[in-house]
Each structure stands twice: as structure tokens, then as C-alpha cells.
Design an enzyme around this catalytic site. Structure first.
Site, short mmCIF file in Angstrom:
data_model
loop_
_atom_site.label_atom_id
_atom_site.label_comp_id
_atom_site.label_asym_id
_atom_site.label_seq_id
_atom_site.Cartn_x
_atom_site.Cartn_y
_atom_site.Cartn_z
N ASP A 19 -6.66 2.21 8.44
CA ASP A 19 -5.58 2.15 7.41
C ASP A 19 -4.53 3.25 7.69
OD1 ASP A 19 -3.39 1.39 5.67
OD2 ASP A 19 -4.80 1.29 4.05
N SER A 63 2.21 -4.24 -0.89
CA SER A 63 1.01 -3.54 -1.34
C SER A 63 1.51 -2.02 -1.36
CB SER A 63 -0.31 -3.81 -0.56
OG SER A 63 0.09 -3.45 0.84
N HIS A 78 -1.03 2.76 4.05
CA HIS A 78 -0.95 3.05 2.81
C HIS A 78 -1.42 4.47 2.81
CE1 HIS A 78 -1.99 -1.53 3.08
NE2 HIS A 78 -1.18 -1.52 1.80
#
Length: 552
Positions: A521, A278, A524
Site C-alpha cells: 500500500d 479512503s 494511504h
């Protein structure tokens, strides 16, 4: 009488002389009458034509004939010369008239090839190349002592909107003016050989983040429909935007600012593929947005299957129709295959086949540019513990150290690349480990980064270089295929401020609303943000490759 005798030809009688004299007199009279008649006739015709043109001009007020007759006295010789030259060129299209001298136009050698390589010329064009090229050509065709006219002519050619203008047989490269204009606006400085030398010697990944108000490369609202919700921090309520105002500055050089249109021209007719986890999806979406914003008709940029969500599928492909170009993503978080084995209890358990590359590998092995990555999934509990999880052939290791498992997997990948990827056709990149910044726990145990609004400013607070990346570097060293390593670990380690943190989604579940700080998160990156810099590094590498190929 003396005068008459003086002009009598020798050997001619007197009678004959009188006869000749009479004839001359008669012809003189006739000649004088013809002259007078012609003069009267010409005068009448001239007056008639003048009156006719004055009272019955052409319906086209801009007619050159009408204008030339009734224009003011400011009309210059050059304008008449230009009209004559145009008329002459129309009749004799293969010649060129300069200052009343006619020359054969030089042949336009390799113009097709030059046009096809226009984006290469943007990299290599030296300053004032347009003027120099035209001055040289004028000398070659024989124009002497015409310095003023040559300079004026070259200036007129350089003002043309076309990339390559062929005017009066002179070929002009017009990219220099465009490049200098972009440089004056603070864009990338691409100066040819000196630029290339500085870039070759430069370590792109040893540098610092500097504040730059000309960033980001695109507005966060311009790609709302193309961003994964997880990366769209502003839409998810993040109040600060300073994290978007940084550019990566290597110590030894300046990275060129990514010009989306130029990159599209460079990649026309090609496939650029991202393969990995990702974090590569993060980079893939960043590049799609940058390039899409450089396209005039955005309806001609679309996902091949009409998808608008980019999680859950094995692959995605964005088509740039006007450029016959695709930028694709193949999901393969380990680069080797996730597998299932029957358990003793009759159920199936998940394993990781260290000896088999991802199932989709045949679909991208012929791509023009491939960017691989892996890393984050090797830190999860199952992979880090390595108990009854790693498999080779039919053998499942009861226990295997994660670094050894990673080495085996990367070795399998490297052998596949050496066997299946044609290095004369495809460029291969491997993007390194992207740093995380969980504080007070890991991603699944309450780790947080929501209070971070500025990069780390002291190198001593950076993390240790990941051991897995040292394993990767050793494998890359012994590959037959050249793989360009994008070592972004250090540059990302500074950016503790660039993660989505609590701004990873809009609609929180009831449990997330109760404790939003527990669901963050810090792996990312927000977009616009840090992955844009990865693409600027990729862009610089492609420019260097193109420039080197052009000058070999």
C-alpha cells in the site's frame, strides 16, 4: 479674689455666681466617680475576657479571631485591611474597598459573551494583557499613586486558575499566561494581529518537512482501537519510527501545533464532516485520535453505532459527548453516484452518474464544517479508460476522456454546494490529491515502496502536478460559495517514506505470505503520520477564521 472676680460673667450677680460655682463642683465630683467606676469595670471585664480566650480558645485553630489575638508580631497591616475589606464586602457586596477608600465596583459588561469566545481570546491575547487590563481598570475607578499595590494586585489576579476572574470588581483575562507557558514549551506561537498577518500572506502548501522530535502528536498505541488496521503500521510490524518525527514547515510562516483541547473548545456544539474516499478516512481517523487524546474521560468518546471497524459502511460518526461535537465520515469516493444499468444481455453493469451527487448528501448539507475530497478512484482502470462507464441521464458514453468526466462530476458537485450549502452557516473545504509512491508498477501490478525510510530531499524528484487538480481549481474559481482548497499534493509528494507498504495488515493470506512484496500500500498513510499535518493545516485555517470573525 481677683481671679474669682476675673471670671464672673457680665450681668450676673455675686450670689448667683456662688450658686453656679457650687453646682459645677458637685457635677465634677460625680463625673470623677463615674469615670473611676467605668475604668474599674472595664479593667475587670478585659482581664476576664483575656483569661477566657487564653484557656478556652475556639475549637477551630484557624479561627481568625483567635489568630489575631495570639499571633506573632509579624502580622501586617495589609492582613487586617484584607479582613476588614472582606467583612465590609460581605455587608455591602456591590462595593469594593481598596486602601481604605470605598468605590463602586465597575459592571462586568459582556462577561457571558467573553467567556463563550474564550478560545478566540487565546488566539488574540497580547503579551502582558492581564497586567495592562487590571492597571487600566484600577485607574478608571479612581485609585491614584498606588502603583505598587496595583501591580501586586494584578499579579495576584493573573495567578488565578479560572479563565476569567472577577476579583474586587476587576475583570482579568488569564489566557495570556497559559498561552505563554505553551509557547515556552515549543508549541504554536499565536501573537494576535502580527500572527494573523503572517498567516494570511503565507502559502501553507509551499514548504518542506523538517525533523522535529516533539512529534508525533500522539502515541501510536493510544488509538489502536480507533485506527483502521490498514493505517496501524507499528502494530503491523513496521520496525522504524523516524517517519513519525517530521512536521510540515511552510516557507513563509510557522503552522501552530494542533492543540486538541483548544480545537474541541472551538468546535463545541458543531458537526465536522469528511466526505470522500479512503484518503479522507485516513484524515478522519487521524483527527479522531488527536481530539480523543485531549479528552479526560475517554469513555465519553465513541462511535454512534458502536462500530470498531471503519470499512464497508456508508457512514460513521464519532461523538464527543462532553463537547456536544461529532466528527463524521460519509463514504463517497467520486462525490457523484455509482450506478447500475441493465445490459443488453439482461445483466447489470456498473456506471458512474456524472450528473448526480452522492446519495448521502442530504445528511451532511447542514454540517458546520465539510471537508470533501476525491481523486484516487479516478486512476483505476475502469475510470481511466472510460469505456461504457460514464453516464448522464439515461445516456451512457461509449467512450469519454477521464479528465472530461472528472470535470463534469466536479461541476455537478459544485452546483450542489452552491444550491444546498448555506455559506453563512457552513465552512467548506476541498482537500486535494494525495500523492502515491508506487515504484516498479501500480497498486495492482506489484508497485512497491517498502524500502523507503526518509522523505524526498530534492524537489526535482517530485511528480508533475496532477491535471485533475488543475481542473478542480478552475471549477472552484467560478463557484458562488467560497471553498477553501487544501492543496496538499506537493507536501505529500515528498513523503515516500510515510506509506504502510508491506505493513498494511497483520494476518496475511497464504498467497500474501508467499509474495508479500507484491501486495503493498503506497497510497494511504501510516498513523501517526502525514494526515496529522493535514489536520494541522485545517486547524490553522479554523483559527484564522475565528480570529478574523472576532475582530470584524
Amino acid at each position: 479674689m481677683a481671679d474669682a472676680t476675673k471670671y464672673v460673667p457680665i450681668g450676673v450677680s455675686t450670689n448667683n455666681h456662688h450658686f453656679l460655682t457650687d453646682l459645677k463642683s458637685i457635677f465634677s465630683i460625680l463625673k470623677a466617680r463615674k469615670t473611676v467606676t467605668f475604668a474599674y469595670t472595664f479593667t475587670v471585664v478585659f482581664v476576664f475576657v483575656t483569661v477566657f480566650l487564653a484557656f478556652s480558645p475556639s475549637s477551630n485553630a484557624s479561627s481568625p479571631w483567635f489568630t489575631n489575638i495570639f499571633s506573632s508580631s509579624t502580622t501586617t497591616f495589609d492582613s487586617h485591611q484584607s479582613q476588614f475589606s472582606s467583612f465590609f464586602s460581605f455587608i455591602f457586596p456591590n462595593t469594593s474597598t481598596i486602601n481604605n477608600e470605598t468605590f463602586k465596583a465597575p459592571s462586568l459588561v459582556n462577561t457571558t459573551q467573553t467567556s463563550a469566545n474564550s478560545s478566540q481570546d487565546l488566539v488574540s491575547a497580547p503579551k502582558n494583557s492581564t497586567l495592562q487590563a487590571n492597571s487600566t481598570t484600577l485607574k478608571e475607578v479612581g485609585v491614584k499613586n498606588q502603583t505598587t499595590n496595583a501591580t501586586t494586585y494584578a499579579a495576584n489576579v493573573s495567578s488565578s486558575d479560572s479563565a476569567f476572574s472577577a476579583v474586587k470588581g476587576v475583570v482579568s483575562n488569564n489566557h495570556t499566561a497559559s498561552l505563554e507557558k505553551k509557547q515556552s514549551k515549543g508549541k504554536s506561537s499565536i501573537e494576535g494581529d502580527e500572527w494573523l498577518k503572517s498567516m494570511i500572506k503565507c502559502d501553507f502548501f509551499d514548504g518542506e518537512w523538517v525533523k522535529d522530535d516533539s512529534y508525533p502528536l500522539y502515541d501510536s498505541g493510544s488509538c489502536t482501537d480507533f485506527f483502521d488496521e490498514q493505517f496501524n503500521c507499528i502494530r503491523n510490524g513496521r520496525p522504524d519510527k523516524n517517519y513519525q518525527k517530521y512536521k510540515w514547515k511552510p516557507k513563509g510562516c510557522n503552522l501552530p501545533r494542533l492543540d486538541g483541547r483548544r480545537m474541541l473548545d472551538m468546535l463545541r456544539g458543531k458537526r465536522l464532516v469528511f466526505v470522500g474516499d479512503s484518503l479522507n478516512r485516513n484524515m478522519w481517523e487521524s483527527l479522531i485520535c488527536i481530539l480523543r487524546n485531549a479528552v479526560k474521560d475517554k469513555t465519553r468518546v465513541y462511535e454512534a453505532n458502536g462500530r470498531v471497524h471503519f470499512r464497508g459502511e456508508a457512514s460513521y460518526s464519532f461523538i464527543f459527548k462532553d463537547y456536544d461535537f461529532t466528527v463524521e465520515l460519509f463514504v463517497s469516493p467520486f462525490l457523484v453516484q455509482e450506478w447500475e444499468m441493465p445490459d443488453k444481455n439482461g445483466t447489470k453493469k456498473e456506471t458512474l452518474r456524472l450528473d448526480l451527487v452522492g446519495r448521502s448528501s442530504d445528511q451532511y448539507k447542514n454540517a458546520d464544517i465539510i471537508v470533501f475530497n476525491t481523486g484516487h478512484w479516478w486512476t483505476h482502470d475502469k475510470t481511466s479508460k472510460g469505456e461504457d462507464y460514464y453516464q448522464e441521464g439515461s445516456h451512457v458514453y461509449h467512450e469519454l476522456n477521464v479528465l472530461e468526466a472528472f470535470r463534469k462530476a466536479i461541476t455537478t458537485w459544485s452546483r450542489w454546494v452552491d444550491t444546498n450549502v448555506n455559506p453563512s452557516k457552513s465552512l467548506v473545504f476541498f482537500r486535494g490529491y494525495s500523492a502515491s509512491h508506487f515504484s516498479g508498477g501500480q497498486w495492482n501490478s506489484g508497485g512497491a515502496c517498502d524500502s523507503e525510510t526518509a522523505p524526498i530531499d530534492n524537489e526535482k524528484y517530485l511528480n508533475e502536478y496532477p491535471p485533475k487538480m488543475r481542473v478542480l481549481e478552475k471549477v472552484l474559481k467560478y463557484m458562488k460559495t467560497h471553498v477553501t482548497y487544501l492543496n496538499i499534493t506537493r507536501m505529500t509528494d515528498f513523503r515516500k517514506d510515510g506509506h504502510p507498504s508491506i505493513y498494511r495488515k497483520q494476518n496475511l493470506s497464504p498467497e500474501e505470505r508467499k509474495s508479500p512484496l507484491l501486495y503493498q500500500d503506497c497510497s494511504h498513510w501510516c498513523l501517526p503520520g502525514v494526515p496529522d499535518a493535514w489536520n494541522e493545516v485545517l486547524y490553522a485555517k479554523l483559527l484564522m477564521r475565528q480570529y478574523q470573525n472576532q475582530h470584524q
